[in-house]
Design a protein around this motif. Structure first.
Motif, PDB file in Angstrom:
ATOM      1  N   HIS A 141       0.941  -1.179   0.438  1.00 30.61           N
ATOM      2  CA  HIS A 141       0.275   0.192  -0.105  1.00 30.61           C
ATOM      3  C   HIS A 141       0.770   1.432   0.506  1.00 30.61           C
ATOM      4  O   HIS A 141       0.140   2.112   0.646  1.00 30.61           O
ATOM      5  CB  HIS A 141      -0.984   0.040   1.029  1.00 30.61           C
ATOM      6  N   LEU A 142       2.368   1.346  -0.520  1.00 32.78           N
ATOM      7  CA  LEU A 142       2.971   2.066  -0.825  1.00 32.78           C
ATOM      8  C   LEU A 142       2.902   2.567  -2.293  1.00 32.78           C
ATOM      9  O   LEU A 142       3.028   2.344  -3.240  1.00 32.78           O
ATOM     10  CB  LEU A 142       4.159   1.823  -0.330  1.00 32.78           C
ATOM     11  N   THR A 143       2.867   3.705  -2.207  1.00 31.72           N
ATOM     12  CA  THR A 143       1.577   4.597  -3.510  1.00 31.72           C
ATOM     13  C   THR A 143       3.295   5.304  -3.821  1.00 31.72           C
ATOM     14  O   THR A 143       3.993   5.773  -3.065  1.00 31.72           O
ATOM     15  CB  THR A 143       0.851   5.635  -3.202  1.00 31.72           C
ATOM     16  N   LEU A 144       3.536   5.260  -5.349  1.00 34.72           N
ATOM     17  CA  LEU A 144       4.512   6.224  -5.969  1.00 34.72           C
ATOM     18  C   LEU A 144       4.506   7.536  -5.828  1.00 34.72           C
ATOM     19  O   LEU A 144       5.529   8.138  -5.477  1.00 34.72           O
ATOM     20  CB  LEU A 144       4.404   6.374  -7.324  1.00 34.72           C
ATOM     21  N   ALA A 145       3.643   8.069  -5.100  1.00 34.14           N
ATOM     22  CA  ALA A 145       3.352   9.668  -4.859  1.00 34.14           C
ATOM     23  C   ALA A 145       4.431   9.601  -3.416  1.00 34.14           C
ATOM     24  O   ALA A 145       4.779  10.957  -2.754  1.00 34.14           O
ATOM     25  CB  ALA A 145       1.907   9.928  -4.341  1.00 34.14           C
ATOM     26  N   ASP A 146       4.903   9.051  -3.174  1.00 32.25           N
ATOM     27  CA  ASP A 146       4.825   9.026  -1.587  1.00 32.25           C
ATOM     28  C   ASP A 146       6.598   8.167  -0.591  1.00 32.25           C
ATOM     29  O   ASP A 146       6.976   8.323   0.217  1.00 32.25           O
ATOM     30  CB  ASP A 146       4.288   7.816  -0.122  1.00 32.25           C
ATOM     31  N   THR A 147       6.672   7.895  -2.740  1.00 30.40           N
ATOM     32  CA  THR A 147       8.140   7.658  -2.193  1.00 30.40           C
ATOM     33  C   THR A 147       9.109   8.795  -1.772  1.00 30.40           C
ATOM     34  O   THR A 147       8.336   9.268  -2.231  1.00 30.40           O
ATOM     35  CB  THR A 147       8.637   6.616  -3.812  1.00 30.40           C
ATOM     36  N   LYS A 148      10.099   8.698  -1.655  1.00 36.11           N
ATOM     37  CA  LYS A 148      11.132   9.746  -1.503  1.00 36.11           C
ATOM     38  C   LYS A 148      11.991   9.556  -2.828  1.00 36.11           C
ATOM     39  O   LYS A 148      12.572   9.051  -3.161  1.00 36.11           O
ATOM     40  CB  LYS A 148      12.364   9.277  -0.499  1.00 36.11           C
ATOM     41  N   ASP A 149      12.665  11.030  -2.951  1.00 31.39           N
ATOM     42  CA  ASP A 149      13.531  11.065  -4.506  1.00 31.39           C
ATOM     43  C   ASP A 149      14.544  10.734  -3.785  1.00 31.39           C
ATOM     44  O   ASP A 149      15.565  10.284  -2.794  1.00 31.39           O
ATOM     45  CB  ASP A 149      13.981  12.526  -4.449  1.00 31.39           C
ATOM     46  N   GLY A 150      15.344   9.317  -5.324  1.00 36.13           N
ATOM     47  CA  GLY A 150      16.649   8.562  -4.269  1.00 36.13           C
ATOM     48  C   GLY A 150      16.064   7.136  -4.614  1.00 36.13           C
ATOM     49  O   GLY A 150      16.856   6.073  -4.709  1.00 36.13           O
ATOM     50  N   LYS A 207      -1.706  12.941 -10.107  1.00 33.71           N
ATOM     51  CA  LYS A 207      -3.129  11.941  -9.603  1.00 33.71           C
ATOM     52  C   LYS A 207      -2.411  11.115  -9.963  1.00 33.71           C
ATOM     53  O   LYS A 207      -2.798   9.459  -8.542  1.00 33.71           O
ATOM     54  CB  LYS A 207      -3.713  12.700 -10.120  1.00 33.71           C
ATOM     55  N   ALA A 208      -1.979  10.465 -10.807  1.00 31.82           N
ATOM     56  CA  ALA A 208      -1.797   9.146 -10.888  1.00 31.82           C
ATOM     57  C   ALA A 208      -0.936   8.362 -10.361  1.00 31.82           C
ATOM     58  O   ALA A 208      -1.745   7.218 -10.328  1.00 31.82           O
ATOM     59  CB  ALA A 208      -1.287   8.834 -12.687  1.00 31.82           C
ATOM     60  N   ALA A 209      -0.049   9.166  -9.626  1.00 26.64           N
ATOM     61  CA  ALA A 209       1.086   8.679  -9.022  1.00 26.64           C
ATOM     62  C   ALA A 209       0.647   8.030  -7.575  1.00 26.64           C
ATOM     63  O   ALA A 209       0.867   6.815  -7.108  1.00 26.64           O
ATOM     64  CB  ALA A 209       2.392  10.079  -8.658  1.00 26.64           C
ATOM     65  N   HIS A 210      -1.254   8.392  -6.994  1.00 24.09           N
ATOM     66  CA  HIS A 210      -1.780   7.779  -6.197  1.00 24.09           C
ATOM     67  C   HIS A 210      -2.004   7.142  -6.729  1.00 24.09           C
ATOM     68  O   HIS A 210      -2.692   6.060  -5.237  1.00 24.09           O
ATOM     69  CB  HIS A 210      -2.490   8.706  -5.082  1.00 24.09           C
ATOM     70  N   TYR A 211      -2.359   6.338  -7.172  1.00 26.05           N
ATOM     71  CA  TYR A 211      -2.567   4.965  -7.463  1.00 26.05           C
ATOM     72  C   TYR A 211      -2.031   4.055  -8.035  1.00 26.05           C
ATOM     73  O   TYR A 211      -2.093   2.936  -8.798  1.00 26.05           O
ATOM     74  CB  TYR A 211      -4.291   5.387  -8.703  1.00 26.05           C
ATOM     75  N   ILE A 212      -0.318   3.992  -7.535  1.00 26.05           N
ATOM     76  CA  ILE A 212       0.256   3.345  -8.546  1.00 26.05           C
ATOM     77  C   ILE A 212       0.780   2.642  -7.554  1.00 26.05           C
ATOM     78  O   ILE A 212       2.024   3.614  -6.336  1.00 26.05           O
ATOM     79  CB  ILE A 212       1.608   3.976  -9.488  1.00 26.05           C
ATOM     80  N   PHE A 213       0.313   1.746  -6.684  1.00 27.93           N
ATOM     81  CA  PHE A 213       1.727   0.549  -5.433  1.00 27.93           C
ATOM     82  C   PHE A 213       2.666   0.446  -6.170  1.00 27.93           C
ATOM     83  O   PHE A 213       3.016  -0.396  -7.309  1.00 27.93           O
ATOM     84  CB  PHE A 213       0.603  -0.350  -5.105  1.00 27.93           C
ATOM     85  N   VAL A 214       4.257   0.521  -5.287  1.00 33.54           N
ATOM     86  CA  VAL A 214       5.368  -0.125  -5.321  1.00 33.54           C
ATOM     87  C   VAL A 214       5.848  -0.011  -3.987  1.00 33.54           C
ATOM     88  O   VAL A 214       5.432  -0.363  -3.156  1.00 33.54           O
ATOM     89  CB  VAL A 214       6.030   0.798  -6.033  1.00 33.54           C
ATOM     90  N   LYS A 215       6.992  -1.307  -4.153  1.00 34.07           N
ATOM     91  CA  LYS A 215       7.551  -1.839  -3.449  1.00 34.07           C
ATOM     92  C   LYS A 215       9.267  -1.407  -3.307  1.00 34.07           C
ATOM     93  O   LYS A 215       9.781  -1.666  -4.362  1.00 34.07           O
ATOM     94  CB  LYS A 215       7.556  -3.462  -3.524  1.00 34.07           C
TER      95      LYS A 215
END
Length: 217
Positions: A141-150, A207-215
Motif C-alpha cells: 500500500h506504498l504509493t508512488l506519490a509517497d516515495t522519496k527522491d532517490g 494524481k496518477a502517482a497516488h494509484y500506482i503501488f510500489v515496493k
C-alpha cells in the motif's frame, strides 16, 4: 446488494481499507465521482456493519466487510485474468466486462474458472486474487506519490481504473518495472523517474502517482 455498493467495497479493499483508513477523496478519485457523493454510500455501509468511519480520519472495512469484499474481488479479478489472458483484452478495457460477468457467476462456475486459469494469485494489474478460502498475500500500500527522491522501486500494482490504465499504457509503465525516483516536482507537479534497465526517463502525473503501488528493492 447493489452493484454500486459492491464497487465501494472493492475500491476500499483495494486502497487498503482492510488494515488502514481510506479517505473519501481517495474513493472519489478512484471511482471518478464527486467527493460529496461518497458520504451517503459510506453511511449505508456503516449502517449495514460493513465499514467503520472515523470523522476526519477515514473509512475502513469491518471483518464482515472484508469477507464480502474478498469474494467480490476474487470474482472480478479472475474474470479480468480470463479476459486478458484468454481473449486478449487490453488491460484498460477489461474492467467493465469483468464487472458484468462477476454479477452473474455462480460459485461453482467461479471454482471451475479458477482451475481453468491455473489458480492465479494476481490479476493482470497486479491485485491479489483471494482463493475460495480467503487466503492471499498481503498487498503493498506504498504509493508512488509517497516515495522519496532517490529511492529505487518496483511497480507492484495499479488501481483498477480505466483512465489510469489507459494513461499508463501510453507511457509504457508495466507491473514489474524497476524504477529510480529522481524528483517530485513542487506544487503537486509530476514525478520524474528513470527505468533501471534502459536508463530512459519518464514522468508520472501527481494524481496518477497516488494509484500506482510500489515496493522497494
Amino acid at each position: 446488494m447493489t452493484p454500486k455498493k459492491e464497487d465501494y467495497l472493492k475500491i476500499i479493499f483495494e486502497l487498503g481499507g482492510r488494515k488502514q483508513q481510506v479517505s473519501n477523496k481517495q474513493i472519489a478519485m478512484s471511482l471518478n465521482i464527486a467527493a460529496g457523493s461518497v458520504t451517503e454510500m459510506v453511511n449505508k455501509l456503516v449502517k449495514e456493519g460493513l465499514a467503520t468511519h472515523t470523522p476526519y480520519a477515514g473509512i475502513s472495512l469491518t471483518e464482515e466487510g472484508v469477507k464480502v469484499a474478498e469474494k467480490l474481488v476474487r470474482r472480478h479479478r479472475l474474470w479480468e485474468t480470463f479476459l486478458v489472458e484468454k481473449l486478449n483484452y487490453k488491460l484498460q478495457d477489461v474492467h467493465s466486462d469483468a464487472e458484468v460477468l462477476e454479477h452473474v457467476t455462480s460459485d461453482n462456475l467461479m471454482d471451475h474458472l479458477e482451475k481453468f486459469l491455473g489458480y492465479p494469485d494476481h490479476c493482470p494489474h497486479g491485485g491479489v486474487i483471494p482463493d475460495k478460502l480467503g487466503h492471499y498475500e498481503e498487498e503493498s500500500h506504498l504509493t508512488l506519490a509517497d516515495t522519496k527522491d532517490g529511492s529505487e522501486i518496483v511497480v507492484d500494482r495499479f488501481i483498477d481504473n480505466h483512465e489510469l490504465l489507459a494513461y499508463l499504457a501510453d507511457i509504457d509503465i508495466k507491473i514489474g518495472d524497476q524504477l529510480e525516483v529522481l524528483e517530485h516536482a513542487p506544487f503537486e507537479g509530476p514525478i520524474k523517474l528513470r527505468f533501471k534497465e534502459s536508463g530512459e526517463e519518464t514522468s508520472i502525473g501527481h494524481k496518477a502517482a497516488h494509484y500506482i503501488f510500489v515496493k522497494a528493492f
